[in-house]
Design a protein around this motif. Structure first.
Motif, short mmCIF file in Angstrom:
data_model
loop_
_atom_site.label_atom_id
_atom_site.label_comp_id
_atom_site.label_asym_id
_atom_site.label_seq_id
_atom_site.Cartn_x
_atom_site.Cartn_y
_atom_site.Cartn_z
N LEU A 117 3.72 2.29 -1.09
CA LEU A 117 2.30 3.01 -0.63
C LEU A 117 1.26 2.77 -1.57
O LEU A 117 0.29 3.14 -1.51
CB LEU A 117 2.85 4.42 -0.98
N SER A 118 1.30 1.82 -2.70
CA SER A 118 0.30 1.24 -3.49
C SER A 118 -0.76 0.65 -2.67
O SER A 118 -0.32 -0.01 -1.65
CB SER A 118 0.89 0.70 -4.72
N HIS A 119 -1.85 0.42 -3.38
CA HIS A 119 -2.81 -0.70 -2.78
C HIS A 119 -3.27 -1.62 -3.55
O HIS A 119 -3.88 -1.11 -4.58
CB HIS A 119 -3.84 -0.07 -2.20
N ALA A 179 1.23 11.17 -7.50
CA ALA A 179 -0.10 12.15 -7.09
C ALA A 179 -1.46 11.35 -7.67
O ALA A 179 -2.36 10.98 -7.27
CB ALA A 179 0.16 13.17 -7.24
N PRO A 180 -1.25 10.89 -9.16
CA PRO A 180 -2.44 10.49 -9.67
C PRO A 180 -2.75 9.17 -9.43
O PRO A 180 -3.69 8.34 -9.77
CB PRO A 180 -2.53 10.75 -11.27
N LEU A 181 -1.78 8.20 -9.09
CA LEU A 181 -1.79 6.52 -8.88
C LEU A 181 -2.21 6.24 -7.59
O LEU A 181 -2.43 5.33 -7.14
CB LEU A 181 -0.29 6.34 -9.00
N SER A 182 -2.45 7.36 -6.33
CA SER A 182 -2.83 6.84 -5.11
C SER A 182 -4.31 6.75 -5.33
O SER A 182 -4.91 7.00 -6.15
CB SER A 182 -2.55 7.94 -4.09
N HIS A 183 -4.62 5.96 -4.07
CA HIS A 183 -6.05 5.95 -4.00
C HIS A 183 -6.68 6.25 -2.68
O HIS A 183 -6.32 5.78 -1.62
CB HIS A 183 -6.54 4.50 -4.26
N LEU A 205 14.74 -9.45 -3.71
CA LEU A 205 13.26 -9.44 -3.71
C LEU A 205 12.86 -8.57 -2.40
O LEU A 205 13.00 -8.93 -1.32
CB LEU A 205 12.89 -10.95 -3.59
N VAL A 206 11.41 -7.98 -2.49
CA VAL A 206 11.04 -7.29 -1.56
C VAL A 206 9.38 -7.79 -1.56
O VAL A 206 8.73 -7.29 -2.36
CB VAL A 206 11.02 -5.81 -1.52
N VAL A 207 9.21 -8.56 -0.64
CA VAL A 207 7.71 -9.16 -0.78
C VAL A 207 6.86 -8.14 0.02
O VAL A 207 7.20 -7.92 1.32
CB VAL A 207 7.79 -10.42 -0.21
N ARG A 208 5.70 -7.78 -0.61
CA ARG A 208 4.92 -6.99 0.15
C ARG A 208 3.42 -7.61 -0.16
O ARG A 208 3.28 -8.83 0.01
CB ARG A 208 4.99 -5.68 -0.39
N GLU A 209 2.44 -6.98 -0.47
CA GLU A 209 1.05 -7.47 -0.49
C GLU A 209 0.38 -7.74 -1.72
O GLU A 209 -0.34 -8.92 -1.88
CB GLU A 209 -0.26 -6.45 0.08
N SER A 210 1.20 -7.32 -3.06
CA SER A 210 0.50 -7.45 -4.39
C SER A 210 1.08 -8.94 -4.65
O SER A 210 0.39 -9.31 -6.00
CB SER A 210 0.87 -6.58 -5.24
N ALA A 211 1.83 -9.77 -4.30
CA ALA A 211 2.09 -11.06 -4.90
C ALA A 211 2.83 -11.75 -3.72
O ALA A 211 3.46 -11.39 -2.93
CB ALA A 211 3.15 -10.85 -6.04
#
Lengths: 323, 323
Positions: A278-280, B276-280, A317-323
């Motif tokens: 869920l991070s960006h 919660a504080p880490l989302s954008h 390994l789970v490849v997503r967008e950050s690397a």
DNA sequence: TTGTAGGCGTTATCAA
DNA sequence: TTGATAACGCCTACAA
């Protein structure tokens, strides 16, 4: 709702003495195949379940298993990681009619572990964040299993840190990263060393500089670590953080610096927590089967059967967008 | 390391009979102030701690407290929320020499709760996700406390859903939002109704349309819910989601739609989880003192003292960037 | 208000 | 291999 059947009921039903019934049910002591069969049948017929309290009283075996977390402050217990361990332990314990207790062990009081392990009512200990000083003085008699590193008398269960780290680092190198920094775990936690070893090895293989910064598994530290890294080694093009929370902090720190991820710097974590996707950008990381590990550790303690000194669980390994 | 002192030791040391010592220590039955003082002194002198197993055997009081989670599948146990409840329960239980067990209760088998509560070794139950059908058939004798709604014989402990929701909604209205949609909890969970009531009330007060969409506390549902909402009511300018995980999913869904948060649509959650504080943008939400609630529920069950039927814990608004 | 005498359900000891 | 019998540590009528 009638009275629960007791062992005496079973013995009567099977036509044997309570002593024999006990031997069969508990699995210790001799018993003829005859007796075994008849008792087993009686148990099934009556739906007999041993009374954990009575058994604990007679055997001094204890009525619960402790999850003990070594840390500097009691807040160590609030880590979501600990919640996962406790829940998994409670589930396997429930199947054996055993409860779970949760304890904080001050890092600077290594003797606390032995006290806990020998405390009345404690049948065994699943140790989180094991340290050498705490493990060393344990006698053979202590029933404890560690998640992380073990010792002569303490079997260890852990994720394959080395393999997981290698997976991440190879991925980073494979996608062209050459100046990789790493945020490690706290220096007092030996189980993170395997991942650092992997990092050193990859750095050596690729002629890269060793860029290590200590972490503590928290997001806040990740943020400051990112600043430290970019100030000290401005040409860094990848950060590998031990723990997703730290990696998320790194993401935050880099964003504050105006650094593009993954354009300028790639970021990878370790654990694959729920928030990672869920991070960006979504976090590239490796899995950590915590529940599975905890379940095995708990089973080892509860069943008191010999286990290999170190059982490793695969990290993928789970490849997503950050690397 | 010598033998642990028993109640007999205490009695001898205090110069009273074991029976008297027992009365004083366990707190039931008469005892002169004399006796009380002397026994208390002996307990302190010897460092006596009651043996939980023996006590459970004699009283049939049980040796552990169960955290029971009602849900459709066993995966209900893996919710991070459950981890927090278990950890908090385990901590207060440990102080009383009691262990914790974790159980899944299938939603469609309401009788499972009674079976669990009366199971041997179970001293009490902390119920998560209580439903009416499960609560109804419980006899007065059942020692259970619920996190959420209770019943005639079951005290409830919960966050002030209504107040928390009102806080969020007033904040949204106060910042100019007029078309607020809400993602609720699953319809079978009565404890979420209080928040929905608050929503209806605010909508009425402001002449806004009621825009309700069912959720299930998961991120995935949050994402689809966002799409549903924007398709059905394109002029929606705020989404209030029950549960931060859902809110994070909503954030994700809106981003996919190219909707700006909070520019076009404000988003608010409920729980104030670690992420919660880490989302954008960082998530605006309200606190949910889960650990505190669980601790009180556990204490109520363990201490068997009368408690008010419903104890509410304050939920306070945390304003961040998303609303 | 106190003490005596079982009893809770299981395991361990020891003689048969 | 089996079966009496005595713990295990605490609670609780019941009698004093």
């Amino acid at each position: 709702m009638t009275r629960n059947p007791t062992l005496a009921d079973v013995a009567r039903h099977a036509g044997v003495s309570p002593a024999t019934a006990s031997r069969v049910v508990s699995g210790r002591g001799p018993a003829s195949t005859q007796a075994r069969r008849r008792v087993a049948a009686a148990v099934a017929d009556l739906g007999y379940v041993p009374d954990a309290a009575a058994r604990a009283l007679a055997t001094h075996g204890g009525t619960r298993i402790a999850v003990a977390v070594i840390g500097d402050t009691p807040t160590a217990l609030t880590d979501p990681y600990v919640g996962r361990v406790v829940a998994a332990t409670a589930e396997v314990a429930a199947a054996r009619e055993v409860g779970v207790a949760l304890h904080w062990l001050p890092r600077h009081d290594p003797a606390a572990l032995a006290r806990l392990a020998h405390g009345r009512g404690i049948g065994g200990v699943v140790l989180v964040n094991p340290t050498k000083p705490a493990l060393e003085p344990l006698p053979r008699s202590a029933r404890v299993a560690a998640i992380g590193v073990g010792s002569r008398h303490v079997p260890a269960f852990d994720v394959d840190n080395r393999g997981g780290a290698l997976g991440v680092l190879r991925h980073l190198v494979g996608s062209g990263r050459r100046h990789i920094a790493m945020v490690t775990g706290p220096s007092w936690l030996p189980c993170t060393e395997r991942a650092v070893d992997a990092y050193r090895r990859v750095a050596r293989e690729n002629g890269g500089e060793v860029r290590l910064v200590p972490g503590d598994f928290t997001t806040a530290r990740g943020t400051t670590a990112a600043l430290e890294i970019m100030a000290r080694w401005p040409d860094t093009d990848a950060v590998f953080a031990l723990g997703d929370l730290v990696a998320l902090g790194v993401l935050d720190g880099l964003r504050g610096l105006g650094v593009d991820v993954p354009g300028d710097v790639a970021v990878a974590g370790f654990d694959d927590i729920a928030f990672a996707p869920l991070s960006h950008p979504a976090l590239t990381t490796t899995t950590n089967p915590v529940e599975q590990i905890a379940a095995h550790a708990a089973a080892a303690v509860l069943d008191r059967r010999p286990t290999s000194p170190l059982t490793l669980f695969r990290s993928t390994l789970v490849v997503r967008e950050s690397a």
